[in-house]
Structures are given as structure tokens and as C-alpha cells.
Design a protein around this motif. Structure first.
Motif, PDB file in Angstrom:
ATOM      1  N   LEU A 190       1.997   1.874  -3.469  1.00 26.21           N
ATOM      2  CA  LEU A 190       1.435   1.740  -4.474  1.00 26.21           C
ATOM      3  C   LEU A 190       1.209   3.971  -4.308  1.00 26.21           C
ATOM      4  O   LEU A 190       0.939   5.017  -5.059  1.00 26.21           O
ATOM      5  CB  LEU A 190       0.148   2.075  -4.288  1.00 26.21           C
ATOM      6  CG  LEU A 190      -0.239   0.504  -4.719  1.00 26.21           C
ATOM      7  CD1 LEU A 190      -1.522  -0.152  -4.065  1.00 26.21           C
ATOM      8  CD2 LEU A 190       0.723   0.315  -6.371  1.00 26.21           C
ATOM      9  N   ILE A 191       1.684   4.365  -3.033  1.00 29.19           N
ATOM     10  CA  ILE A 191       1.545   6.147  -2.756  1.00 29.19           C
ATOM     11  C   ILE A 191       3.334   6.364  -3.107  1.00 29.19           C
ATOM     12  O   ILE A 191       3.492   7.524  -4.095  1.00 29.19           O
ATOM     13  CB  ILE A 191       1.349   5.909  -1.586  1.00 29.19           C
ATOM     14  CG1 ILE A 191      -0.165   6.166  -1.547  1.00 29.19           C
ATOM     15  CG2 ILE A 191       1.660   7.404  -1.590  1.00 29.19           C
ATOM     16  CD1 ILE A 191      -0.666   5.883   0.333  1.00 29.19           C
ATOM     17  N   LEU A 192       4.499   6.002  -2.800  1.00 31.64           N
ATOM     18  CA  LEU A 192       5.668   6.098  -2.876  1.00 31.64           C
ATOM     19  C   LEU A 192       6.423   6.188  -3.920  1.00 31.64           C
ATOM     20  O   LEU A 192       6.662   7.454  -4.551  1.00 31.64           O
ATOM     21  CB  LEU A 192       6.445   6.033  -1.854  1.00 31.64           C
ATOM     22  CG  LEU A 192       6.272   5.943  -0.276  1.00 31.64           C
ATOM     23  CD1 LEU A 192       7.216   4.954   0.264  1.00 31.64           C
ATOM     24  CD2 LEU A 192       6.203   7.671  -0.016  1.00 31.64           C
ATOM     25  N   THR A 201       4.443   8.637  -6.671  1.00 31.11           N
ATOM     26  CA  THR A 201       4.011  10.561  -6.098  1.00 31.11           C
ATOM     27  C   THR A 201       5.712  10.356  -7.191  1.00 31.11           C
ATOM     28  O   THR A 201       6.283  11.867  -7.559  1.00 31.11           O
ATOM     29  CB  THR A 201       3.835  10.251  -4.983  1.00 31.11           C
ATOM     30  OG1 THR A 201       2.851  10.113  -5.030  1.00 31.11           O
ATOM     31  CG2 THR A 201       4.077  11.638  -4.580  1.00 31.11           C
ATOM     32  N   ASP A 223       0.905  -1.195   0.012  1.00 33.19           N
ATOM     33  CA  ASP A 223       0.427   0.011  -0.166  1.00 33.19           C
ATOM     34  C   ASP A 223       1.114   1.235   0.156  1.00 33.19           C
ATOM     35  O   ASP A 223       1.041   2.032  -1.062  1.00 33.19           O
ATOM     36  CB  ASP A 223      -1.156   0.192   1.441  1.00 33.19           C
ATOM     37  CG  ASP A 223      -2.143  -0.684   1.448  1.00 33.19           C
ATOM     38  OD1 ASP A 223      -2.209  -1.786  -0.038  1.00 33.19           O
ATOM     39  OD2 ASP A 223      -2.954  -1.153   1.900  1.00 33.19           O
ATOM     40  N   LEU A 224       1.902   0.924   1.008  1.00 36.79           N
ATOM     41  CA  LEU A 224       2.826   2.695   1.320  1.00 36.79           C
ATOM     42  C   LEU A 224       3.576   2.668  -0.143  1.00 36.79           C
ATOM     43  O   LEU A 224       3.810   3.707  -1.086  1.00 36.79           O
ATOM     44  CB  LEU A 224       3.718   1.988   1.999  1.00 36.79           C
ATOM     45  CG  LEU A 224       3.106   2.428   3.298  1.00 36.79           C
ATOM     46  CD1 LEU A 224       4.784   2.050   4.161  1.00 36.79           C
ATOM     47  CD2 LEU A 224       2.456   3.637   3.569  1.00 36.79           C
ATOM     48  N   VAL A 244      -3.264  15.114   0.510  1.00 37.28           N
ATOM     49  CA  VAL A 244      -3.106  13.838   0.596  1.00 37.28           C
ATOM     50  C   VAL A 244      -2.627  12.934   1.082  1.00 37.28           C
ATOM     51  O   VAL A 244      -3.861  12.323   2.170  1.00 37.28           O
ATOM     52  CB  VAL A 244      -1.927  13.365  -1.090  1.00 37.28           C
ATOM     53  CG1 VAL A 244      -1.869  12.801  -1.560  1.00 37.28           C
ATOM     54  CG2 VAL A 244      -2.724  14.493  -2.698  1.00 37.28           C
ATOM     55  N   SER A 245      -1.485  12.749   1.324  1.00 40.41           N
ATOM     56  CA  SER A 245      -0.989  12.022   2.581  1.00 40.41           C
ATOM     57  C   SER A 245       0.527  12.558   3.443  1.00 40.41           C
ATOM     58  O   SER A 245       1.239  12.983   2.279  1.00 40.41           O
ATOM     59  CB  SER A 245      -0.737  10.167   2.659  1.00 40.41           C
ATOM     60  OG  SER A 245       0.506  10.259   1.451  1.00 40.41           O
ATOM     61  N   LEU A 266       1.061  18.141  -1.040  1.00 39.25           N
ATOM     62  CA  LEU A 266       0.496  16.925  -0.840  1.00 39.25           C
ATOM     63  C   LEU A 266       0.777  16.847   0.651  1.00 39.25           C
ATOM     64  O   LEU A 266      -0.377  15.868   0.766  1.00 39.25           O
ATOM     65  CB  LEU A 266       1.506  16.184  -1.608  1.00 39.25           C
ATOM     66  CG  LEU A 266       1.951  16.183  -3.145  1.00 39.25           C
ATOM     67  CD1 LEU A 266       3.609  15.527  -3.490  1.00 39.25           C
ATOM     68  CD2 LEU A 266       1.134  15.726  -3.850  1.00 39.25           C
ATOM     69  N   TYR A 297       2.922  10.177   3.892  1.00 40.59           N
ATOM     70  CA  TYR A 297       3.552   9.524   2.448  1.00 40.59           C
ATOM     71  C   TYR A 297       4.044  10.260   1.497  1.00 40.59           C
ATOM     72  O   TYR A 297       5.542  10.495   0.223  1.00 40.59           O
ATOM     73  CB  TYR A 297       3.350   8.340   2.451  1.00 40.59           C
ATOM     74  CG  TYR A 297       3.549   7.324   3.673  1.00 40.59           C
ATOM     75  CD1 TYR A 297       4.311   7.018   3.816  1.00 40.59           C
ATOM     76  CD2 TYR A 297       1.524   7.305   3.850  1.00 40.59           C
ATOM     77  CE1 TYR A 297       3.971   6.279   5.091  1.00 40.59           C
ATOM     78  CE2 TYR A 297       1.915   6.340   5.208  1.00 40.59           C
ATOM     79  CZ  TYR A 297       2.987   6.277   6.080  1.00 40.59           C
ATOM     80  OH  TYR A 297       2.672   5.477   6.975  1.00 40.59           O
ATOM     81  N   ALA A 298       3.203  11.071   0.643  1.00 40.74           N
ATOM     82  CA  ALA A 298       3.036  11.453  -0.989  1.00 40.74           C
ATOM     83  C   ALA A 298       3.806  12.613  -0.720  1.00 40.74           C
ATOM     84  O   ALA A 298       4.735  13.122  -1.661  1.00 40.74           O
ATOM     85  CB  ALA A 298       2.183  12.197  -1.227  1.00 40.74           C
ATOM     86  N   ASN A 356      -2.920  16.383   6.400  1.00 42.34           N
ATOM     87  CA  ASN A 356      -3.966  14.822   5.791  1.00 42.34           C
ATOM     88  C   ASN A 356      -5.362  16.386   6.032  1.00 42.34           C
ATOM     89  O   ASN A 356      -5.978  15.374   6.549  1.00 42.34           O
ATOM     90  CB  ASN A 356      -4.055  13.533   6.858  1.00 42.34           C
ATOM     91  CG  ASN A 356      -4.160  12.772   5.397  1.00 42.34           C
ATOM     92  OD1 ASN A 356      -4.595  12.751   4.085  1.00 42.34           O
ATOM     93  ND2 ASN A 356      -4.194  11.192   5.531  1.00 42.34           N
TER      94      ASN A 356
END
Length: 144
Positions: free
Chosen positions: A25-27, A30, A22-23, A73-74, A69, A76-77, A104
Motif C-alpha cells: 500500500l506504500i510501495l 509511490t 501494508d508495504l 514519509v518512510s 520521502l 519504503y516510500a 522518518n
């Protein structure tokens, strides 16, 4: 190792791997998008326009991207963007402090609303704290 402990270990590894995926998929996207953005005409234009606002915190104009971001967004982004634009350790420290206090906003505002707290007041408090911390740490670290 007994079967209960082995089952718990398998479950934990599965959860850890899903979280890692999951991480990623964000990192990764971006980071790639920010790296590609750096090589377009839009990035220098954006950083030039935002440089005066970011210089208040001792940051380059490009630091606005991780802030935006992180706020919407988060974290992590924001981290991926920080790596993608190549900030100094002092600049990363300033951004990390600011985003640690204020990140966030949309998701956490919705949570505050559900908890029957006033999301506008708490969001304003968080933004003011982040701005204040950015001003102080930017001066303490002697950035630009």
C-alpha cells in the motif's frame, strides 16, 4: 505437526501477509506516482532546481525526491521513489546510507519527545551525520 504448531504457523502467515499488504500500500502508489511525475513538466523543473544541492553528494537533482520521502514519509516510500527514478547502484548506495542515518524524522521526533529526549538535538545530529556520510560516500564512490 501438532495443533499448537499449526495454529502458530497460521497466525504467522496471517501477520506476514498483512505486513506484505501494508508495504504494498506504500510501495505501489509511490512508485506509480513517481513514474507518472517523471513524465510531467514539473519533474525536470524540480530536478534542475535541486541539482546544485544534490551534486554536493554526487547525486542527480532527481535524488531529492527519495530524500524528501525518506525524511518525512518512510524508508519504503524512498525505496519506491529510487526505483521509479532509475538511479545507478552508486547513487542508491549513497542515498541508502544517508537515509539509514536520517529517516522518518517526524515520527521518530515524536518518539524522542515521549522518551523525554530532546528531539531537536537528536534530529540535528541525525541530519548532520547523514549529510557528512553523503559527502564522504559520494567522494569515495567517485560520483559525478
Amino acid at each position: 505437526m501438532n495443533s499448537g504448531a499449526l495454529g502458530a504457523l497460521r497466525h504467522s502467515l496471517g501477520v506476514a501477509l498483512r505486513t506484505y499488504a501494508d508495504l504494498l500500500l506504500i510501495l505501489v502508489p509511490t512508485f506509480v506516482l513517481v513514474t507518472l511525475l517523471k513524465h510531467t513538466a514539473a519533474f525536470p523543473w524540480m530536478t534542475a532546481k535541486l541539482a546544485p544541492a544534490m551534486s554536493v553528494f554526487g547525486l542527480p537533482g532527481s535524488a531529492a525526491l527519495p530524500i524528501i520521502l525518506g525524511l518525512f514519509v518512510s524508508l519504503y516510500a524512498a525505496l519506491a521513489a529510487m526505483v521509479g527514478i532509475g538511479l545507478t547502484p552508486a547513487e542508491i548506495t549513497t542515498l541508502a546510507l544517508m537515509l539509514g542515518l536520517c529517516h522518518n524524522l517526524i515520527v521518530e521526533g515524536a518518539i524522542l519527545f515521549r522518551l523525554r529526549a530532546n528531539p531537536l538535538v537528536w534530529t540535528a545530529v541525525r541530519v548532520i551525520m547523514a549529510v557528512g556520510a553523503g559527502l564522504v560516500i559520494g567522494r569515495v564512490l567517485g560520483l559525478k
